[in-house]
Design a protein around this motif. Structure first.
Motif, PDB file in Angstrom:
ATOM      1  N   MET A   1     -31.878 107.321  51.604  1.00  0.00           N
ATOM      2  CA  MET A   1     -30.640 107.402  50.856  1.00  0.00           C
ATOM      3  C   MET A   1     -29.487 107.648  51.831  1.00  0.00           C
ATOM      4  O   MET A   1     -29.555 108.550  52.654  1.00  0.00           O
ATOM      5  N   LYS A   2     -28.448 106.855  51.706  1.00  0.00           N
ATOM      6  CA  LYS A   2     -27.226 107.065  52.483  1.00  0.00           C
ATOM      7  C   LYS A   2     -26.337 108.042  51.723  1.00  0.00           C
ATOM      8  O   LYS A   2     -26.210 107.961  50.489  1.00  0.00           O
ATOM      9  N   THR A   3     -25.739 108.963  52.455  1.00  0.00           N
ATOM     10  CA  THR A   3     -24.886 109.973  51.827  1.00  0.00           C
ATOM     11  C   THR A   3     -23.540 110.057  52.528  1.00  0.00           C
ATOM     12  O   THR A   3     -23.412 109.737  53.710  1.00  0.00           O
ATOM     13  N   ALA A   4     -22.553 110.496  51.757  1.00  0.00           N
ATOM     14  CA  ALA A   4     -21.214 110.740  52.283  1.00  0.00           C
ATOM     15  C   ALA A   4     -21.074 112.230  52.548  1.00  0.00           C
ATOM     16  O   ALA A   4     -21.432 113.057  51.698  1.00  0.00           O
ATOM     17  N   VAL A   5     -20.566 112.568  53.723  1.00  0.00           N
ATOM     18  CA  VAL A   5     -20.380 113.965  54.103  1.00  0.00           C
ATOM     19  C   VAL A   5     -18.888 114.291  54.042  1.00  0.00           C
ATOM     20  O   VAL A   5     -18.070 113.605  54.649  1.00  0.00           O
ATOM     21  N   TRP A   6     -18.570 115.333  53.290  1.00  0.00           N
ATOM     22  CA  TRP A   6     -17.190 115.815  53.156  1.00  0.00           C
ATOM     23  C   TRP A   6     -17.083 117.148  53.891  1.00  0.00           C
ATOM     24  O   TRP A   6     -17.753 118.124  53.536  1.00  0.00           O
ATOM     25  N   ASP A   7     -16.273 117.179  54.920  1.00  0.00           N
ATOM     26  CA  ASP A   7     -16.061 118.372  55.742  1.00  0.00           C
ATOM     27  C   ASP A   7     -15.070 119.269  55.014  1.00  0.00           C
ATOM     28  O   ASP A   7     -13.950 118.839  54.695  1.00  0.00           O
ATOM     29  N   THR A   8     -15.462 120.512  54.753  1.00  0.00           N
ATOM     30  CA  THR A   8     -14.695 121.371  53.860  1.00  0.00           C
ATOM     31  C   THR A   8     -14.412 122.741  54.488  1.00  0.00           C
ATOM     32  O   THR A   8     -15.318 123.383  55.008  1.00  0.00           O
ATOM     33  N   LEU A  22     -20.125 119.196  52.223  1.00  0.00           N
ATOM     34  CA  LEU A  22     -20.531 118.794  50.890  1.00  0.00           C
ATOM     35  C   LEU A  22     -21.097 117.385  51.018  1.00  0.00           C
ATOM     36  O   LEU A  22     -20.419 116.487  51.515  1.00  0.00           O
ATOM     37  N   ILE A  23     -22.338 117.198  50.610  1.00  0.00           N
ATOM     38  CA  ILE A  23     -23.011 115.912  50.774  1.00  0.00           C
ATOM     39  C   ILE A  23     -23.287 115.315  49.396  1.00  0.00           C
ATOM     40  O   ILE A  23     -23.886 115.972  48.536  1.00  0.00           O
ATOM     41  N   VAL A  24     -22.826 114.080  49.207  1.00  0.00           N
ATOM     42  CA  VAL A  24     -22.988 113.366  47.937  1.00  0.00           C
ATOM     43  C   VAL A  24     -23.523 111.965  48.222  1.00  0.00           C
ATOM     44  O   VAL A  24     -23.464 111.500  49.363  1.00  0.00           O
ATOM     45  N   PRO A  25     -24.030 111.261  47.203  1.00  0.00           N
ATOM     46  CA  PRO A  25     -24.471 109.889  47.427  1.00  0.00           C
ATOM     47  C   PRO A  25     -23.318 109.028  47.968  1.00  0.00           C
ATOM     48  O   PRO A  25     -22.158 109.215  47.582  1.00  0.00           O
ATOM     49  N   GLU A  26     -23.643 108.107  48.851  1.00  0.00           N
ATOM     50  CA  GLU A  26     -22.638 107.261  49.496  1.00  0.00           C
ATOM     51  C   GLU A  26     -21.747 106.550  48.480  1.00  0.00           C
ATOM     52  O   GLU A  26     -20.535 106.423  48.694  1.00  0.00           O
ATOM     53  N   GLU A  27     -22.320 106.105  47.382  1.00  0.00           N
ATOM     54  CA  GLU A  27     -21.547 105.330  46.407  1.00  0.00           C
ATOM     55  C   GLU A  27     -20.594 106.176  45.560  1.00  0.00           C
ATOM     56  O   GLU A  27     -19.748 105.648  44.849  1.00  0.00           O
ATOM     57  N   MET A  28     -20.707 107.508  45.640  1.00  0.00           N
ATOM     58  CA  MET A  28     -19.809 108.369  44.881  1.00  0.00           C
ATOM     59  C   MET A  28     -18.448 108.424  45.574  1.00  0.00           C
ATOM     60  O   MET A  28     -18.348 108.835  46.726  1.00  0.00           O
ATOM     61  N   THR A  29     -17.431 108.002  44.865  1.00  0.00           N
ATOM     62  CA  THR A  29     -16.092 107.977  45.444  1.00  0.00           C
ATOM     63  C   THR A  29     -15.067 108.728  44.605  1.00  0.00           C
ATOM     64  O   THR A  29     -13.930 108.892  45.036  1.00  0.00           O
ATOM     65  N   ILE A  62     -20.755 108.835  56.977  1.00  0.00           N
ATOM     66  CA  ILE A  62     -21.934 108.457  56.201  1.00  0.00           C
ATOM     67  C   ILE A  62     -23.159 108.739  57.069  1.00  0.00           C
ATOM     68  O   ILE A  62     -23.145 108.471  58.270  1.00  0.00           O
ATOM     69  N   GLU A  63     -24.214 109.290  56.441  1.00  0.00           N
ATOM     70  CA  GLU A  63     -25.457 109.526  57.172  1.00  0.00           C
ATOM     71  C   GLU A  63     -26.648 109.359  56.239  1.00  0.00           C
ATOM     72  O   GLU A  63     -26.502 109.400  55.016  1.00  0.00           O
ATOM     73  N   SER A  64     -27.821 109.189  56.823  1.00  0.00           N
ATOM     74  CA  SER A  64     -29.066 109.146  56.049  1.00  0.00           C
ATOM     75  C   SER A  64     -29.497 110.574  55.753  1.00  0.00           C
ATOM     76  O   SER A  64     -29.467 111.429  56.634  1.00  0.00           O
TER      77      SER A  64
END
Length: 87
Positions: A1-8, A22-29, A62-64
């Motif tokens: 699964m590819k995930t989007a990382v949000w630096d907070t 905060l890590i969420v699925p890549e497709e979540m925008t 983005i990371e796995s």
């Protein structure tokens, strides 16, 4: 699964800085949803969250995801990596 990382980064009640990813699925925008997850986490840590927004959290990369992270995302939609000041 590819995930989007949000630096907070969030200023805690005691003035210290709280840093977490905060890590969420890549497709979540949808930022409202993403920031809602951060607010849920902050609430669980008894920290102010009412004014949380784009000033505190930015998309980083983005990371796995590891299987354990994937499992947590499947359960609640997100995963938190505590970096500093999160205790």
């Amino acid at each position: 699964m590819k995930t989007a990382v949000w630096d907070t980064y969030v200023k805690k009640q005691n003035g210290e800085t709280m840093h977490f990813d905060l890590i969420v699925p890549e497709e979540m925008t949808d930022q409202q949803t993403i920031f809602g997850y951060a607010k849920d986490y902050l609430k669980s840590k008894n920290q102010p969250y009412e004014n949380f927004g784009a000033e505190q959290s930015r998309f980083c990369h983005i990371e796995s995801a590891k299987p354990s992270v994937q499992d947590e995302i499947k359960k609640k939609g997100y995963y938190i990596v505590e970096m500093e000041g999160c205790d």
